[in-house]
Design an enzyme around this catalytic site. Structure first.
Site, PDB file in Angstrom:
ATOM      1  N   ASN A   1       0.807  -1.222   0.000  1.00  0.00           N
ATOM      2  CA  ASN A   1       0.000   0.000   0.000  1.00  0.00           C
ATOM      3  C   ASN A   1       0.843   1.277   0.000  1.00  0.00           C
ATOM      4  O   ASN A   1       0.458   2.278  -0.593  1.00  0.00           O
ATOM      5  CB  ASN A   1      -1.007  -0.006   1.155  1.00  0.00           C
ATOM      6  CG  ASN A   1      -0.363  -0.233   2.505  1.00  0.00           C
ATOM      7  OD1 ASN A   1       0.783  -0.681   2.608  1.00  0.00           O
ATOM      8  ND2 ASN A   1      -1.100   0.055   3.556  1.00  0.00           N
TER       9      ASN A   1
ATOM     10  N   GLU B   1       4.163  -4.372  12.632  1.00  0.00           N
ATOM     11  CA  GLU B   1       3.167  -3.303  12.463  1.00  0.00           C
ATOM     12  C   GLU B   1       2.032  -3.934  11.692  1.00  0.00           C
ATOM     13  O   GLU B   1       2.125  -4.165  10.491  1.00  0.00           O
ATOM     14  CB  GLU B   1       3.800  -2.121  11.726  1.00  0.00           C
ATOM     15  CG  GLU B   1       2.968  -0.856  11.797  1.00  0.00           C
ATOM     16  CD  GLU B   1       2.065  -0.696  10.590  1.00  0.00           C
ATOM     17  OE1 GLU B   1       0.847  -0.973  10.736  1.00  0.00           O
ATOM     18  OE2 GLU B   1       2.554  -0.304   9.526  1.00  0.00           O
TER      19      GLU B   1
ATOM     20  N   CYS C   1      -3.296   0.950   6.990  1.00  0.00           N
ATOM     21  CA  CYS C   1      -3.524   0.293   8.278  1.00  0.00           C
ATOM     22  C   CYS C   1      -4.100   1.254   9.309  1.00  0.00           C
ATOM     23  O   CYS C   1      -4.812   0.829  10.225  1.00  0.00           O
ATOM     24  CB  CYS C   1      -2.223  -0.304   8.795  1.00  0.00           C
ATOM     25  SG  CYS C   1      -0.859   0.871   8.877  1.00  0.00           S
TER      26      CYS C   1
ATOM     27  N   GLU D   1       8.396   2.239  14.918  1.00  0.00           N
ATOM     28  CA  GLU D   1       9.074   2.741  13.729  1.00  0.00           C
ATOM     29  C   GLU D   1       8.917   4.250  13.721  1.00  0.00           C
ATOM     30  O   GLU D   1       7.827   4.757  13.970  1.00  0.00           O
ATOM     31  CB  GLU D   1       8.460   2.145  12.462  1.00  0.00           C
ATOM     32  CG  GLU D   1       8.674   0.640  12.341  1.00  0.00           C
ATOM     33  CD  GLU D   1       8.180   0.080  11.024  1.00  0.00           C
ATOM     34  OE1 GLU D   1       7.115   0.512  10.565  1.00  0.00           O
ATOM     35  OE2 GLU D   1       8.862  -0.788  10.465  1.00  0.00           O
TER      36      GLU D   1
END
Length: 500
Positions: free
Chosen positions: A166, A267, A301, A476
């Protein structure tokens, strides 16, 4: 090369940026099997390129190359690592036009969003230029006389990055920038849908001066992804794995890494709630929700999946949202007038259609949208809003990953918190209110790693990014925490003679 047997012409300003081979140890190579796979434009369902179908048998060469490179790269000073990353950053920005073109045809996202992703992605390279020189140890006063205690930070070693489709440039750079700043080397496995952008980054990293083996890219098909990923996770020379993707796959990878106790950053899925109270600025909330939900056709997400609206403003907010949603122009990403492109994979269209039908069967009303779009044979679906949503609907339980949102009415703050937290996931949550006390309560009570407070944007290079619950662990981006994911802390204890 692109265009040899395809009607799609990329027309890059710098054709040499187009790379359609794997990159290992500074060499552009084919898979050992010689097999290749097609790359499809989601906006037209047409092939426009192909890549080597790397398999598990190709993993060892890449990891060995990264390990050999690490033995040298680990000795680079922080300033030298920062300088290399700064050159990499400059090359990415210099070639943003060609990168954007590749992104449009790989992901389907509109050109303006492709430029937005590149700017977002380059924020990580820029941020970690500074982080490379901010790594520091500590000293501690000892309880025993004549003793000194201190720590140093050292790079972990070879890392593996498993990256989704994505945001293929941003996700590679968010991981690779931290690793390279820390002094680690990397083997990246891009998604089967979007390998070309990662290979372009490998080319630019080479031009920036990174030694061979420091950054490697293994494209592969969906069929070969499980075995190749398992080989990376279980390779004894790989010291860390970082993955962005579904919770289901994250659990599988976690099991792969368990035997050797590898350091792991996950993640994972979102299913994020978006809560609007009756004292909110409704225009502000709508203007935040529209891009949060429909950017890249809802394939993020951290996108809002479940929208909880206080009953007193429910109808007004729904109508305002529908009015703004109807202004979205769906089309091919290369069309400059397009504001929402196709979904990246055809299964995404099927999932959205299924959730719409399920909502209608369970008493939901389609306020706007709700249908597939027949356009250029691409993977298109209308921006869709469902009202009268209930917890029994699939959209309440499943992460949609498409241009569909559902509006759930609520009465009290306690009810909204309970509903928002009623999920196994905990990546991001959003809250809109002008009551500062309520805002702070929501910040503390919503179960997510990131909370948007009158804001729909929870991601920035300077801010820690990561979830809780089944949305994963590790961070992150952000100061210290992200680069520490690629470092070990080593404690030294020194006993002195002739000193207090």
């Amino acid at each position: 090369m692109a265009g040899t047997d395809s009607p799609i012409k990329l027309n890059l300003k710098h054709p040499e940026l187009f790379r359609d081979q794997a990159y290992v140890d500074g060499k552009w190579i084919e898979a050992k099997t010689g097999k290749r796979f097609d790359i499809i434009d989601p906006g037209s369902n047409q092939k426009f390129a192909s890549c080597p179908d790397m398999a598990a048998e190709d993993v060892d060469d890449a990891v060995q190359a990264a390990h050999n490179a690490f033995e040298v790269f680990r000795t680079f000073t922080p300033r030298a690592r920062a300088d290399l990353l700064a050159k990499f950053d400059a090359l990415i920005r210099e070639h943003k036009d060609d990168l954007a073109t590749i992104l449009v045809y790989e992901t389907g996202k509109p050109l303006v969003e492709a430029y937005g992703e590149i700017e977002y992605a380059a924020s990580f390279t820029r941020w970690f230029v500074g982080e490379a020189e901010r790594v520091q140890g500590t000293t501690f006063p000892a309880a025993i006389p004549g003793r000194r205690i201190f720590t140093i930070k050292q790079p972990l070693g070879v890392t593996a990055a498993l990256v989704p489709w994505n945001f293929p440039i941003a996700m590679v750079l968010r991981k690779a920038s931290a690793a390279l700043a820390a002094g680690c080397t990397m083997v990246a496995k891009p998604s089967p849908e979007t390998p070309l952008s990662a290979l372009t980054l490998a080319y630019l990293a080479e031009k920036a001066g990174y030694p061979k083996g420091v950054f490697n890219v293994l494209p592969t098909t969906l069929a070969n992804t499980p075995a190749l990923s398992e080989a990376l996770c279980k390779h004894p020379l790989v010291k860390k794995v970082t993955f962005t993707g579904s919770t289901r796959v994250g659990k599988i990878l976690s099991a792969h890494c368990a035997d050797s106790l590898k350091k792991l950053t996950l993640e994972l899925g979102g299913n994020c709630p978006f809560v609007v109270f009756d004292d909110a600025n409704l225009d502000q909330a709508c203007d935040a929700l529209i891009p949060l939900k429909f950017r890249h056709a809802g394939q993020a997400c951290i996108t809002a999946n479940r929208v909880y609206v206080q009953r007193g403003i429910y109808e007004k907010f729904a109508n305002l949202l529908a009015e703004k949603t109807r202004q979205i122009k769906v089309g091919h990403g290369a069309d400059k007038s397009t504001t929402m492109g196709p979904l990246t994979v055809p299964t995404g269209v099927d999932k959205v259609a299924g959730q719409v039908e399920d909502a209608k069967k369970n008493g939901g009303t389609v306020l706007t949208g709700g249908n597939r779009i027949n356009l250029n044979n691409g993977y298109f679906f209308e921006p869709t809003i469902i009202t009268n949503a209930t917890p029994s609907m699939k959209i309440a339980e499943e992460e949609t990953f498409g241009p569909l949102l559902a509006l759930f009415p609520f009465d009290t703050e306690e009810e909204a918190v309970k509903a928002a937290n009623n999920t196994s996931m905990g990546l991001a949550s959003y809250c809109f209110t002008k009551n500062v006390d309520r805002m702070w309560r929501m910040f503390e009570n919503l179960e997510a790693g990131m909370i948007g407070l009158n804001s729909g944007n929870s991601s920035a290079a300077e801010a820690p990014f990561g979830g809780i619950k089944e949305s994963g662990f590790g961070k992150e981006s952000g100061k210290d925490v992200a680069i520490n994911e690629y470092l070990i802390t080593k404690t030294g204890t020194l006993t002195l003679e002739g000193q207090y």
